[in-house]
Design a protein around this motif. Structure first.
Motif, PDB file in Angstrom:
ATOM      1  N   ARG A  44      40.099  40.113  53.299  1.00 45.17           N
ATOM      2  CA  ARG A  44      39.489  40.069  54.761  1.00 45.17           C
ATOM      3  C   ARG A  44      39.763  38.810  55.513  1.00 45.17           C
ATOM      4  O   ARG A  44      40.225  38.922  56.802  1.00 45.17           O
ATOM      5  N   LEU A  45      39.663  37.484  54.934  1.00 41.94           N
ATOM      6  CA  LEU A  45      39.785  36.415  55.705  1.00 41.94           C
ATOM      7  C   LEU A  45      41.389  35.645  55.464  1.00 41.94           C
ATOM      8  O   LEU A  45      41.566  34.720  56.314  1.00 41.94           O
ATOM      9  N   GLY A  46      42.134  36.601  54.707  1.00 38.18           N
ATOM     10  CA  GLY A  46      43.594  36.017  54.717  1.00 38.18           C
ATOM     11  C   GLY A  46      43.996  34.746  53.953  1.00 38.18           C
ATOM     12  O   GLY A  46      45.003  33.997  54.143  1.00 38.18           O
ATOM     13  N   LEU A  47      42.877  34.280  53.162  1.00 41.29           N
ATOM     14  CA  LEU A  47      43.339  32.803  52.654  1.00 41.29           C
ATOM     15  C   LEU A  47      44.286  33.275  51.279  1.00 41.29           C
ATOM     16  O   LEU A  47      44.078  34.215  50.736  1.00 41.29           O
ATOM     17  N   GLY A  48      45.349  32.391  51.106  1.00 37.10           N
ATOM     18  CA  GLY A  48      46.164  32.578  50.116  1.00 37.10           C
ATOM     19  C   GLY A  48      45.461  32.372  48.647  1.00 37.10           C
ATOM     20  O   GLY A  48      44.417  31.809  48.412  1.00 37.10           O
ATOM     21  N   LEU A  49      46.201  32.964  47.559  1.00 37.73           N
ATOM     22  CA  LEU A  49      45.506  32.753  46.256  1.00 37.73           C
ATOM     23  C   LEU A  49      45.084  31.505  45.814  1.00 37.73           C
ATOM     24  O   LEU A  49      44.151  31.192  44.994  1.00 37.73           O
ATOM     25  N   GLY A  50      46.177  30.653  46.020  1.00 39.78           N
ATOM     26  CA  GLY A  50      46.031  29.254  45.636  1.00 39.78           C
ATOM     27  C   GLY A  50      44.835  28.560  46.401  1.00 39.78           C
ATOM     28  O   GLY A  50      43.916  27.765  45.625  1.00 39.78           O
ATOM     29  N   THR A  51      44.560  28.848  47.402  1.00 40.54           N
ATOM     30  CA  THR A  51      43.522  28.235  48.398  1.00 40.54           C
ATOM     31  C   THR A  51      42.182  29.055  47.814  1.00 40.54           C
ATOM     32  O   THR A  51      41.258  28.131  47.570  1.00 40.54           O
ATOM     33  N   VAL A  52      42.178  30.204  47.498  1.00 41.26           N
ATOM     34  CA  VAL A  52      40.912  30.948  46.952  1.00 41.26           C
ATOM     35  C   VAL A  52      40.599  30.499  45.588  1.00 41.26           C
ATOM     36  O   VAL A  52      39.440  29.960  45.387  1.00 41.26           O
ATOM     37  N   GLY A  53      41.731  29.952  44.699  1.00 42.73           N
ATOM     38  CA  GLY A  53      41.160  29.375  43.410  1.00 42.73           C
ATOM     39  C   GLY A  53      40.643  28.046  43.634  1.00 42.73           C
ATOM     40  O   GLY A  53      39.699  27.681  42.954  1.00 42.73           O
ATOM     41  N   VAL A  54      41.125  27.048  44.613  1.00 43.85           N
ATOM     42  CA  VAL A  54      40.537  26.025  44.905  1.00 43.85           C
ATOM     43  C   VAL A  54      39.205  26.001  45.544  1.00 43.85           C
ATOM     44  O   VAL A  54      38.117  25.237  44.762  1.00 43.85           O
ATOM     45  N   VAL A  55      38.977  27.220  46.386  1.00 42.36           N
ATOM     46  CA  VAL A  55      37.516  27.055  46.979  1.00 42.36           C
ATOM     47  C   VAL A  55      36.566  27.720  45.838  1.00 42.36           C
ATOM     48  O   VAL A  55      35.393  27.064  45.702  1.00 42.36           O
ATOM     49  N   LEU A  56      37.062  28.725  45.124  1.00 43.23           N
ATOM     50  CA  LEU A  56      36.159  28.998  43.873  1.00 43.23           C
ATOM     51  C   LEU A  56      35.784  27.762  43.190  1.00 43.23           C
ATOM     52  O   LEU A  56      34.861  27.881  42.422  1.00 43.23           O
ATOM     53  N   ALA A  57      36.905  27.084  42.652  1.00 48.69           N
ATOM     54  CA  ALA A  57      36.730  25.868  41.570  1.00 48.69           C
ATOM     55  C   ALA A  57      35.649  25.009  42.149  1.00 48.69           C
ATOM     56  O   ALA A  57      34.849  24.484  41.487  1.00 48.69           O
ATOM     57  N   VAL A  58      35.740  24.564  43.490  1.00 49.84           N
ATOM     58  CA  VAL A  58      34.815  23.669  44.255  1.00 49.84           C
ATOM     59  C   VAL A  58      33.421  24.320  44.120  1.00 49.84           C
ATOM     60  O   VAL A  58      32.408  23.780  44.078  1.00 49.84           O
ATOM     61  N   ALA A  59      33.416  25.375  44.721  1.00 47.72           N
ATOM     62  CA  ALA A  59      31.849  26.067  44.669  1.00 47.72           C
ATOM     63  C   ALA A  59      31.491  26.410  43.099  1.00 47.72           C
ATOM     64  O   ALA A  59      30.311  26.029  43.059  1.00 47.72           O
ATOM     65  N   SER A  60      31.974  26.492  42.144  1.00 45.43           N
ATOM     66  CA  SER A  60      31.756  26.550  40.886  1.00 45.43           C
ATOM     67  C   SER A  60      31.343  25.108  40.486  1.00 45.43           C
ATOM     68  O   SER A  60      30.222  24.923  39.778  1.00 45.43           O
ATOM     69  N   PHE A 345      35.292  24.372  37.171  1.00 45.11           N
ATOM     70  CA  PHE A 345      35.814  23.845  38.118  1.00 45.11           C
ATOM     71  C   PHE A 345      37.466  23.905  37.485  1.00 45.11           C
ATOM     72  O   PHE A 345      38.254  24.270  38.140  1.00 45.11           O
ATOM     73  N   ALA A 346      37.917  23.525  36.262  1.00 49.15           N
ATOM     74  CA  ALA A 346      38.972  23.481  35.724  1.00 49.15           C
ATOM     75  C   ALA A 346      39.599  24.939  35.535  1.00 49.15           C
ATOM     76  O   ALA A 346      40.623  25.149  35.776  1.00 49.15           O
ATOM     77  N   SER A 347      38.588  25.814  35.407  1.00 53.32           N
ATOM     78  CA  SER A 347      38.995  27.444  35.395  1.00 53.32           C
ATOM     79  C   SER A 347      39.587  27.731  36.537  1.00 53.32           C
ATOM     80  O   SER A 347      40.485  28.445  36.828  1.00 53.32           O
ATOM     81  N   GLY A 348      38.667  27.462  37.542  1.00 54.66           N
ATOM     82  CA  GLY A 348      39.143  27.861  38.912  1.00 54.66           C
ATOM     83  C   GLY A 348      40.500  27.278  39.482  1.00 54.66           C
ATOM     84  O   GLY A 348      41.053  28.080  39.988  1.00 54.66           O
ATOM     85  N   VAL A 349      40.787  25.967  39.261  1.00 57.17           N
ATOM     86  CA  VAL A 349      41.768  25.440  39.588  1.00 57.17           C
ATOM     87  C   VAL A 349      43.107  25.844  38.962  1.00 57.17           C
ATOM     88  O   VAL A 349      44.079  26.313  39.176  1.00 57.17           O
ATOM     89  N   VAL A 350      43.066  25.940  37.449  1.00 61.84           N
ATOM     90  CA  VAL A 350      43.978  26.375  36.632  1.00 61.84           C
ATOM     91  C   VAL A 350      44.348  27.838  36.781  1.00 61.84           C
ATOM     92  O   VAL A 350      45.653  28.076  36.964  1.00 61.84           O
ATOM     93  N   GLY A 351      43.261  28.631  36.829  1.00 63.94           N
ATOM     94  CA  GLY A 351      43.225  30.154  37.139  1.00 63.94           C
ATOM     95  C   GLY A 351      44.055  30.667  38.505  1.00 63.94           C
ATOM     96  O   GLY A 351      45.080  31.193  38.246  1.00 63.94           O
ATOM     97  N   GLY A 352      43.924  29.932  39.450  1.00 63.62           N
ATOM     98  CA  GLY A 352      44.236  30.394  40.776  1.00 63.62           C
ATOM     99  C   GLY A 352      45.863  29.962  40.597  1.00 63.62           C
ATOM    100  O   GLY A 352      46.742  30.887  41.147  1.00 63.62           O
ATOM    101  N   GLN A 353      46.330  28.876  40.207  1.00 67.60           N
ATOM    102  CA  GLN A 353      47.780  28.830  40.076  1.00 67.60           C
ATOM    103  C   GLN A 353      48.446  29.632  39.098  1.00 67.60           C
ATOM    104  O   GLN A 353      49.467  30.057  39.347  1.00 67.60           O
ATOM    105  N   LEU A 354      47.766  29.729  37.957  1.00 71.12           N
ATOM    106  CA  LEU A 354      48.413  30.946  36.917  1.00 71.12           C
ATOM    107  C   LEU A 354      48.361  32.251  37.346  1.00 71.12           C
ATOM    108  O   LEU A 354      49.393  32.785  37.274  1.00 71.12           O
ATOM    109  N   TYR A 355      47.471  32.850  38.160  1.00 71.71           N
ATOM    110  CA  TYR A 355      47.463  34.142  38.633  1.00 71.71           C
ATOM    111  C   TYR A 355      48.360  34.336  39.499  1.00 71.71           C
ATOM    112  O   TYR A 355      49.076  35.228  39.676  1.00 71.71           O
ATOM    113  N   GLY A 356      48.690  33.287  40.494  1.00 69.35           N
ATOM    114  CA  GLY A 356      49.512  33.177  41.642  1.00 69.35           C
ATOM    115  C   GLY A 356      50.814  33.364  40.928  1.00 69.35           C
ATOM    116  O   GLY A 356      51.796  34.361  41.502  1.00 69.35           O
TER     117      GLY A 356
END
Length: 406
Positions: A44-60, A345-356
């Protein structure tokens, strides 16, 4: 009465019963929207997967590690006061999503505000439940708390699935009203004498430097492994099945916890910590491998296995942390939330990059196989490192004692 009575053998009554009901409503509202956050931010908001991963990591990280702040606040204003502040912050966060659905900046800010409220709430919530309870009663109380939270998880995603993309503003408005009502209910709770009593029968001792360190370390890895499932299953499952099927999987997952965790609580409490970690991480490794197989069968079976891992690891980690520490429960739960925050946090950062990377290669099943491998390797590596570190501490203490005596 100013203090919640000691838990009996039957169902909790009075303030504890209200708190369990409120836990259900809080999670119902939260999981009506939060599991779809990666979809909202990306689609909906158009953020890239890497950015989404970082946002979710920081929120977590904020949501979990901020539990230390929640524990400190509970020492100043008490458990009830801390829960009231937390719910006010979280209500404001969900309310900010209504205008934030048109702005990535506002939406991310609202998510962080919601995460701050969650950080403050849970240590005080769990400490209130175990306040005055005997050590033998804690598995039942904590498992009932987990069941209440997961009952909300079971109903939230499927209830919100038809509206999360078509009418998200209305959905967030309803969630905001729900949190406001629950907050007013908390105002009627009786005060406790403090942030939680000192655990009875504590096994912590100066001779065991690993007292609280091992549960902390295992919690880091437990949450790290689990959050891959939490954050990225939607991106994997919805295109292969449907949003409705994903909601059903989450509902069944949470329903299994509601039923199984209280039934298994005594068995889990009786396991050695080594046995519990072996069972829990083996289940998570098998579950993520099954998800990689794909399809409704693989995703469903994988979710069930990961559910077993969560039931065993999350409850046992809390019980061990309480039993090994002489600190007040709110402080113990705050530290456990910090450990969870590091893992998330580690899961969000690593996961966003790996999934991308896996998505770009057209092999997203490889993402889940990589997670499965980590569920095998990381627990062994981390626990070994903790034990080596503790052995080093003991050796230094021994040398220091010998030097002092000579």
């Amino acid at each position: 009465m100013n203090r919640e009575p000691r838990a009996g053998r039957g169902r909790p009554t009075g303030p504890r019963a209200f708190l369990l009901a409120a836990s259900f409503l809080i999670t119902l509202g939260s999981f009506a929207v939060l599991p779809y956050m990666s979809v909202l931010l990306h689609d909906r908001l158009g953020l890239g997967l890497g950015t989404v991963g970082v946002v979710l990591a920081v929120a977590s990280l904020v949501q979990f590690s901020g539990g230390v702040v929640g524990a400190a606040l509970a020492r100043r204003i008490g458990l009830r006061g801390t829960m009231l502040v937390a719910l006010a912050v979280r209500t404001a966060g969900f309310g900010a999503f209504v205008p934030g659905l048109g702005s990535p900046v506002v939406a991310v800010g609202a998510l962080l505000l919601v995460s701050c409220g969650a950080a403050l709430y849970l240590p005080a919530n769990k400490a209130y439940l175990v306040e005055g309870a005997r050590e033998a009663e804690r598995p039942r109380l904590l498992s009932m708390s987990g069941a209440a939270f997961n009952a909300g998880i079971a109903l939230g995603p499927p209830a919100a699935a038809p509206f999360v993309l078509s009418s998200p503003g209305v959905l967030f408005a309803v969630v905001t009203a729900l949190f406001a009502a629950v907050g007013f209910g908390h105002a009627a709770l009786p005060r406790t004498d403090g942030p939680g009593g000192v655990p009875s029968g504590s096994r912590a001792s100066a001779g065991r430097p690993d007292g609280a360190l091992l549960p902390f370390a295992v919690t880091v890895v437990s949450v790290y492994a689990f959050m891959f499932f939490q954050h990225y299953l939607a991106l994997y499952a919805v295109p292969r099945t449907s949003a409705s099927f994903y909601g059903v999987v989450l509902m069944a997952y949470a329903g299994l916890i509601v039923i199984a965790q209280p039934l298994l609580s005594r068995w889990i409490a009786g396991l050695t910590y080594e046995s519990a970690t072996r069972v829990g991480f083996s289940a998570m490794a098998a579950g993520t491998a099954a998800i990689a197989w794909g399809g409704r069968t693989g995703i469903g079976a994988g979710a069930a296995l990961i559910c077993l891992g969560e039931i065993v690891l999350f409850l046992k980690n809390d019980l061990e942390a309480l039993a090994r520490s002489s600190a007040a429960p709110a402080v113990v739960f705050g530290r456990q939330r910090l450990a969870a925050g590091i893992g998330a946090f580690a899961s969000g950062v690593v996961g966003g990059q790996l999934y991308g990377m896996a998505e770009e290669a057209g092999r997203t099943e490889a993402f889940w196989l990589a997670v499965s491998l980590q569920c095998v390797v990381l627990p062994l590596s981390l626990t070994s490192a903790v034990r080596r570190g503790c052995a080093g501490v003991m050796a230094r203490r021994t040398r220091s004692a010998r030097s002092s005596s000579s």
